[in-house]
Design a protein around this motif. Structure first.
Motif, mmCIF file in Angstrom:
data_model
loop_
_atom_site.group_PDB
_atom_site.id
_atom_site.type_symbol
_atom_site.label_atom_id
_atom_site.label_comp_id
_atom_site.label_asym_id
_atom_site.label_seq_id
_atom_site.Cartn_x
_atom_site.Cartn_y
_atom_site.Cartn_z
ATOM 1 N N ASP A 1 -0.090 -10.427 -5.983
ATOM 2 C CA ASP A 1 -1.007 -9.791 -5.034
ATOM 3 C C ASP A 1 -2.297 -10.591 -4.902
ATOM 4 N N THR A 2 -3.215 -10.121 -4.051
ATOM 5 C CA THR A 2 -4.410 -10.920 -3.732
ATOM 6 C C THR A 2 -5.325 -11.111 -4.938
ATOM 7 N N SER A 3 -5.189 -10.251 -5.964
ATOM 8 C CA SER A 3 -5.986 -10.450 -7.184
ATOM 9 C C SER A 3 -5.240 -11.302 -8.212
ATOM 10 N N GLY A 4 -4.041 -11.747 -7.858
ATOM 11 C CA GLY A 4 -3.286 -12.602 -8.768
ATOM 12 C C GLY A 4 -2.393 -11.844 -9.734
ATOM 13 N N VAL A 5 -2.305 -10.529 -9.571
ATOM 14 C CA VAL A 5 -1.456 -9.732 -10.472
ATOM 15 C C VAL A 5 -0.002 -9.812 -9.999
ATOM 16 N N TYR A 6 0.907 -10.022 -10.944
ATOM 17 C CA TYR A 6 2.333 -10.135 -10.608
ATOM 18 C C TYR A 6 2.991 -8.758 -10.507
ATOM 19 N N HIS A 7 3.924 -8.640 -9.542
ATOM 20 C CA HIS A 7 4.750 -7.444 -9.358
ATOM 21 C C HIS A 7 6.203 -7.913 -9.397
ATOM 22 N N LEU A 8 6.998 -7.321 -10.278
ATOM 23 C CA LEU A 8 8.378 -7.792 -10.435
ATOM 24 C C LEU A 8 9.377 -6.643 -10.362
ATOM 25 N N GLN A 9 10.502 -6.910 -9.721
ATOM 26 C CA GLN A 9 11.614 -5.951 -9.727
ATOM 27 C C GLN A 9 12.926 -6.739 -9.755
ATOM 28 N N SER B 1 0.788 -1.235 0.000
ATOM 29 C CA SER B 1 0.000 0.000 0.000
ATOM 30 C C SER B 1 0.820 1.287 0.000
ATOM 31 N N SER B 2 2.114 1.211 0.363
ATOM 32 C CA SER B 2 2.886 2.457 0.374
ATOM 33 C C SER B 2 3.096 3.004 -1.037
ATOM 34 N N TYR B 3 2.953 2.166 -2.045
ATOM 35 C CA TYR B 3 3.166 2.664 -3.408
ATOM 36 C C TYR B 3 2.156 2.138 -4.419
ATOM 37 N N TYR B 4 1.331 1.154 -4.038
ATOM 38 C CA TYR B 4 0.425 0.543 -5.013
ATOM 39 C C TYR B 4 -0.959 0.341 -4.410
ATOM 40 N N ASP B 5 -1.967 0.882 -5.081
ATOM 41 C CA ASP B 5 -3.346 0.733 -4.632
ATOM 42 C C ASP B 5 -3.893 -0.569 -5.230
ATOM 43 N N SER B 6 -4.214 -1.523 -4.372
ATOM 44 C CA SER B 6 -4.588 -2.852 -4.877
ATOM 45 C C SER B 6 -5.870 -2.837 -5.709
ATOM 46 N N SER B 7 -6.649 -1.750 -5.636
ATOM 47 C CA SER B 7 -7.849 -1.716 -6.487
ATOM 48 C C SER B 7 -7.477 -1.644 -7.975
ATOM 49 N N LEU B 8 -6.219 -1.275 -8.265
ATOM 50 C CA LEU B 8 -5.766 -1.283 -9.663
ATOM 51 C C LEU B 8 -5.750 -2.697 -10.232
ATOM 52 N N SER B 9 -5.580 -3.664 -9.339
ATOM 53 C CA SER B 9 -5.525 -5.058 -9.800
ATOM 54 C C SER B 9 -6.911 -5.631 -10.107
ATOM 55 N N ASP B 10 -7.967 -4.839 -9.806
ATOM 56 C CA ASP B 10 -9.320 -5.308 -10.123
ATOM 57 C C ASP B 10 -9.699 -4.914 -11.542
ATOM 58 N N GLY B 11 -8.916 -5.361 -12.498
ATOM 59 C CA GLY B 11 -9.280 -5.162 -13.901
ATOM 60 C C GLY B 11 -8.632 -3.992 -14.607
ATOM 61 N N TYR B 12 -7.838 -3.179 -13.895
ATOM 62 C CA TYR B 12 -7.213 -2.027 -14.559
ATOM 63 C C TYR B 12 -5.783 -2.320 -15.015
ATOM 64 N N VAL B 13 -5.111 -3.147 -14.239
ATOM 65 C CA VAL B 13 -3.697 -3.411 -14.490
ATOM 66 C C VAL B 13 -3.484 -4.927 -14.458
ATOM 67 N N ASP B 14 -2.761 -5.453 -15.463
ATOM 68 C CA ASP B 14 -2.603 -6.906 -15.543
ATOM 69 C C ASP B 14 -1.225 -7.402 -15.128
ATOM 70 N N LEU B 15 -0.263 -6.492 -15.072
ATOM 71 C CA LEU B 15 1.110 -6.884 -14.768
ATOM 72 C C LEU B 15 1.833 -5.621 -14.322
ATOM 73 N N VAL B 16 2.672 -5.718 -13.274
ATOM 74 C CA VAL B 16 3.318 -4.506 -12.757
ATOM 75 C C VAL B 16 4.837 -4.714 -12.685
ATOM 76 N N PHE B 17 5.568 -3.782 -13.284
ATOM 77 C CA PHE B 17 7.021 -3.765 -13.141
ATOM 78 C C PHE B 17 7.392 -2.575 -12.265
ATOM 79 N N GLU B 18 8.336 -2.803 -11.341
ATOM 80 C CA GLU B 18 8.629 -1.794 -10.326
ATOM 81 C C GLU B 18 10.133 -1.503 -10.258
ATOM 82 N N GLY B 19 10.499 -0.513 -9.451
ATOM 83 C CA GLY B 19 11.900 -0.139 -9.312
ATOM 84 C C GLY B 19 12.121 0.643 -8.037
ATOM 85 N N HIS B 20 13.199 1.385 -8.007
ATOM 86 C CA HIS B 20 13.538 2.348 -6.963
ATOM 87 C C HIS B 20 14.046 1.744 -5.657
#
Ligand SMILES: [Zn+2]
Ligand SMILES: [Zn+2]
Length: 518
Positions: A293-301, A265-284
């Motif tokens: 995540d709980t909706s099954g969306v992958y986050h990779l760094q 939650s400090s950088y990603y709103d999980s409601s995005l995984s409810d059909g708005y975003v299918d895959l997340v690439f991260e950094g920093h």
């Protein structure tokens, strides 16, 4: 009778026309007994979702392979503690040659952190990304280390877009002109929407470099990403990839790990995984993980500084847009370390030789091994020493130092020291500055701080004596750098900049020129 003649004439005309080209919009159905033709990609249908077009029976599953690199920090050429990108280039070229669709992305912080990249203001890295056909790069906080002009120059060189949906001009509240919010890639019969965002990285950018802009964060960023996702889908996107220069705070080296919404939650709103975003690439955060995540969306760094990259393969049904992540992996540098070097790195080092060669000069000698703590204390000492020399007649300087961070290789072995090495450890262009501060703020922000990145020096004075002498209501003077002085919570007032402008690495170069003695 007249009617019959007319009909005859009409049928002759029709027959005659029929021998020529097919009239526009005319039927082109092949005779029933010949082999079936493939329909145009946009006409495929797969209602049963069996992977074959209902009309032409063609296989309609397209494999899209995403490779993302984050926080390269200019690790372009081989160094003592890291490999360069020459082997990674070969790896990328191999996958590009064999994948059905491969997409190359960067999650930011590409330029800052080495002699070859810093002395070309990142141009050498941008050129390399062009050579590899990167599809897009999301801006990171360190892209701002040399100000917006350096980003604009790189944007002119780049043959791929810089993405950030949330970097706005203060003046007129519009998106900065060197970024676009998203990109729609149409390849292999599928459409892929890529949305980019800068994370909430204000405190990691020197305040004077971001005076004209601001970042939209929190729920307003979520709203922007949702709206952009909807817009891209209206334009035909089958899949939405979100790339953000921010991330999870811990590494999890194994396979994919489940993670709660609150952990992100400090950088990603999980409601995005409810059909708005299918895959997340991260950094920093420079961590290495594959999270689900709980909706099954992958986050990779991928960890950063050329320790590897992340790869996700998505099977997309070109007929109905349904998709599924079929592979996620961390491609460690060990995977490509032994591949042959691609000549592009040497070519670009040659192209920029004039900019880089000066940094390779030996500036002096280091008589003892220094770890990062020793180096940071040393910089605090040198800040104090330089400040006292410059301002001792006019100001009673209590201490030198501040928030002092270091980069790979984080340490300095015994021996000759090149400017390039100091530049890798202290790549930041933060000027030395004299500041005033209230006694109570001095005590809480610089002396009793629990932040392990704060390093201060009192010269030859004893810390306890200095603390005892501070009146909370008094005004005191310290020597720090502009990264520290422009950070509002430090409550510093700039009095004067050191002239000529020097950075931490310059003071160190001078120190080693003296043989490494104060
Ligand atoms: Zn970084
Ligand atoms: Zn960063």
């Amino acid at each position: 009778m007249k009617k019959q003649i007319l009909l005859l004439l009409l049928s002759i005309i029709f027959l005659f026309k029929g021998c020529g080209d097919v009239p526009p919009g005319g039927e082109t159905q092949p005779p029933a007994d010949t082999e079936q033709n493939t329909c145009a990609p946009e006409n495929h249908k797969d209602e049963g979702n069996d992977g074959y077009c209902d009309v032409c029976n063609e296989y309609v599953i397209v494999l899209v392979d995403f490779y993302t690199l984050n926080d390269l920090h200019g690790k372009f050429a081989d160094g003592e503690t890291h490999i360069g990108v020459d082997e990674m280039t070969t790896y990328f070229k191999n996958v590009q040659a064999t994948d059905q669709v491969s997409i190359l992305l960067s999650a930011g912080d590409m330029w800052q952190g080495s002699a070859e990249s810093n002395n070309t203001r990142g141009h050498i890295v941008t050129d390399w990304m062009n050579a590899l056909d990167f599809d897009a790069m999301v801006l990171g906080n360190h892209e701002y280390d040399w100000g917006e002009d350096a980003i604009k120059t790189n944007a002119e060189i780049a043959e791929f877009p810089f993405l950030a949906i949330n970097i706005y001009e203060r003046e007129d509240n519009t998106l900065v002109d060197y970024c676009q919010p998203s990109l729609l890639i149409d390849e292999g019969g599928v459409q892929i929407g890529i949305i980019g965002a800068m994370g909430d990285c204000y405190s990691s950018i020197s305040g004077d470099k971001t005076e004209d802009i601001y970042f939209i964060t929190g729920s307003r960023l979520t709203d922007l990403v949702k709206a952009e996702s909807n817009r891209l889908k209206t334009q035909g996107a089958d899949l939405i990839v979100y790339v953000i220069h921010d991330g999870y705070g811990k590494s999890s080296y194994g396979g994919s790990t489940s993670v709660s919404s609150s952990a992100l939650s400090s950088y990603y709103d999980s409601s995005l995984s409810d059909g708005y975003v299918d895959l997340v690439f991260e950094g920093h955060t420079h961590q290495r993980y594959i999270l689900r995540d709980t909706s099954g969306v992958y986050h990779l760094q991928s960890g950063g500084e050329n320790k590897g990259l992340v790869h996700a393969e998505v099977a997309v049904n070109a007929a109905n847009g349904k998709h599924e992540v079929v592979t996620t992996e961390f491609v460690s540098a060990d995977t490509y370390r032994n591949l042959p070097s691609d000549p592009i790195v040497d070519e670009l080092l040659g192209k920029y030789e004039n900019d880089i060669s000066d940094a390779l000069r030996v500036v002096g000698y280091n008589p003892t091994f220094k770890n990062s703590t020793v180096l940071r204390n040393l910089v605090a000492d040198l800040y104090y020493e330089a400040g006292v020399k410059m301002w001792q007649d006019s100001y009673n300087i209590v201490l030198g130092g501040g928030f002092i961070s270091v980069r790979n290789p984080y340490e300095l072995p015994v021996g000759d020291v090149t400017y390039a090495t100091l530049q890798s450890i202290f790549p930041f262009d933060n000027d030395l500055v004299l500041c005033s501060i209230k006694g109570r703020d001095l005590l809480s922000r610089f002396i009793n701080t629990t932040n392990s990145n704060y390093f201060v020096s009192y010269g030859r004075a004893d810390e306890s004596d200095v603390i005892a002498s501070i009146d909370p209501n008094g005004t005191y003077y310290i020597v720090t750098d502009t990264y520290c002085s422009t950070y509002a919570p430090n409550k510093l007032t700039e009095v004067e900049r050191y002239t000529p402008g020097v950075y931490a690495r310059d003071l160190l170069a001078d120190y080693f020129q003296r043989g490494g003695i104060n």
